[in-house]
Structure formats: C-alpha cells, structure tokens
Write an enzyme that holds these catalytic residues in place. Sequence first.
Site, PDB file in Angstrom:
ATOM      1  N   SER A 199       0.860  -1.182   0.000  1.00 47.17           N
ATOM      2  CA  SER A 199       0.000   0.000   0.000  1.00 47.17           C
ATOM      3  C   SER A 199       0.895   1.230   0.000  1.00 47.17           C
ATOM      4  O   SER A 199       2.042   1.176   0.465  1.00 47.17           O
ATOM      5  CB  SER A 199      -0.897   0.011   1.240  1.00 47.17           C
ATOM      6  OG  SER A 199      -1.459   1.300   1.462  1.00 47.17           O
TER       7      SER A 199
ATOM      8  N   TYR B 246      -1.826  -0.814  10.290  1.00 53.13           N
ATOM      9  CA  TYR B 246      -1.968  -1.152   8.875  1.00 53.13           C
ATOM     10  C   TYR B 246      -0.696  -0.783   8.115  1.00 53.13           C
ATOM     11  O   TYR B 246      -0.167  -1.587   7.344  1.00 53.13           O
ATOM     12  CB  TYR B 246      -3.167  -0.414   8.293  1.00 53.13           C
ATOM     13  CG  TYR B 246      -3.378  -0.647   6.809  1.00 53.13           C
ATOM     14  CD1 TYR B 246      -3.952  -1.824   6.351  1.00 53.13           C
ATOM     15  CD2 TYR B 246      -3.002   0.317   5.877  1.00 53.13           C
ATOM     16  CE1 TYR B 246      -4.149  -2.044   4.998  1.00 53.13           C
ATOM     17  CE2 TYR B 246      -3.191   0.110   4.518  1.00 53.13           C
ATOM     18  CZ  TYR B 246      -3.763  -1.066   4.083  1.00 53.13           C
ATOM     19  OH  TYR B 246      -3.952  -1.286   2.737  1.00 53.13           O
TER      20      TYR B 246
END
Length: 268
Positions: free
Chosen positions: A141, A154
């Site tokens: 990401s 995350y």
Amino acid sequence: MNISGNSILLTGASRGIGREIALAFAKQGNKLTLAGRNEQALEETRAGVEQAGGQAIVVAGDVTDAAWREFAIQKAVETYGGLDILINNAGVVSAGSLEEQTEEDVNQQLQINLVAPILLTRAALPALRKSKQAAIVNTSSIFGLLGMPFYATYGATKSGLGHFGEAMRRELADAGIHVMTVYPGATDTPMMESAGLGDEAGFAYDTPEAVAKALLDGLQANELTVVRADENSQGMLDANRQSPRELDEQIRQMKPKLEKAVEQHRSM
C-alpha cells in the site's frame, strides 16, 4: 517475464483489486487458483475468469490457517501441474488511533497482512523453484511507504510486506524467482467503502482495473516495484524523503479532517 500460460495462486481474489487482477490475467490465458474467505464471491470471480478466456478453481479458506495454505498450494499444483506465480493480495484494515484499536484488530491486521503472506510464500517456494519462470508479487500500500496517523498498524504491516519482498528478491536472486511489490494508493474498492479518503481528504481514488493493469505491466517488464500514487500522494512521498519535518507539520494541520474522514474505515 511471460504473463501468459502461467499457474497462478492469488489470495484476496473475491473482490476489488484481487478480482481485477484475476480478470486481467485471465485475458492473457492464465490458469488461476482463486483464494479467499467468501466462497460465493470467489465463484463469481471464477465465472468472470472463464468468460475472459482463463481457467480457474476456487479454494476458499482462511489464509492464516497453516493447513489451508498447504491445501491451496497442493490444489494449484495438482490441477495445473505446477505453480508459477504467487500473488499475496489478501488484506484487511482497521483505522483509528492506536489507543482505540482493539487488540483483536491489531493482531488480525498483523496476521492477515504480514504473517500469512510470509508463511504462504515459505510454503509455496518448493513448487515455485520447479517453475521455469517463477514470480512472487506482494500487494502492499502507499501507506507502506508513507506513515500516516490513524493507520499505524496497517502501515506497519504494509511496510513490513514491502521489506519482506525486497529481502526475498535478494535471497532468491540465484533461484530464477522474480519478486515484485505493488504499492496501490487509495483505490475505489469495497475495502474503501467505509473510508473518506477521497477529494475532501486530499486523495484521488484510483481504479482497481488500473492497479491490476499496472501489476501485469510491471511483471511483464520485470519491474521491482510498482507505485500507484496520485499527485498529492507523490508530493507527500517526495516530501517524506526530502523534508520530513515539514511534512509532519503539513499532516498535523490535516489531522482533524483526516481523523473524521477515516473514523469508520474498517474492513476486516
């Protein structure tokens, strides 16, 4: 590398970026083992793959389960005669301040986003070593390159996945196994439905189709990384390298808006 005629094990294949990756590979005549937790959604992906000209089997299960990981690899090898490409695409997210995160949410992000891809790769390596052209693709990401408030866990998992890929690329340099990491930005997928990281928060949404195309293009060109960053994200990535304290101040000013935008962002 050649992106047609391969046996591919793809996790997180039931929706979003994973489904579009499956469809993109199907158009190139590949054979896919579709993995994920939602069997009905995986069957929908399988139907799309076959309509697009590829082959597919569904192996529904939990990527954190060791027995399931072995079973998924075995099914791919038995069905297609081997395994050429592993794509670690499954992921979950739970946004919010670390103090308000439950221990369960922290652990689940760590297990699904980071631990499971490492262990699935470990389990798949014997089969990948037998391929004439093998590859491992990890979906990270943009937050794996840029630490953002309210995404601490995350971001840590996605950064860890990127470093895992980099290390494995060097570890496998003499084994003929190419390793590539993809860093999508905010993407218009079901995972992002509860987030508010759109124009109001300063991030332009990408499409899952564009991310999938970039992945295939990158693999065909033997790229090491594929970064999907909109203009604002790219500016922040540049600032993070060149003047991190100035970026800290920029993010401090946007924190109230960002916190409100992502307060409901949870896809587990």
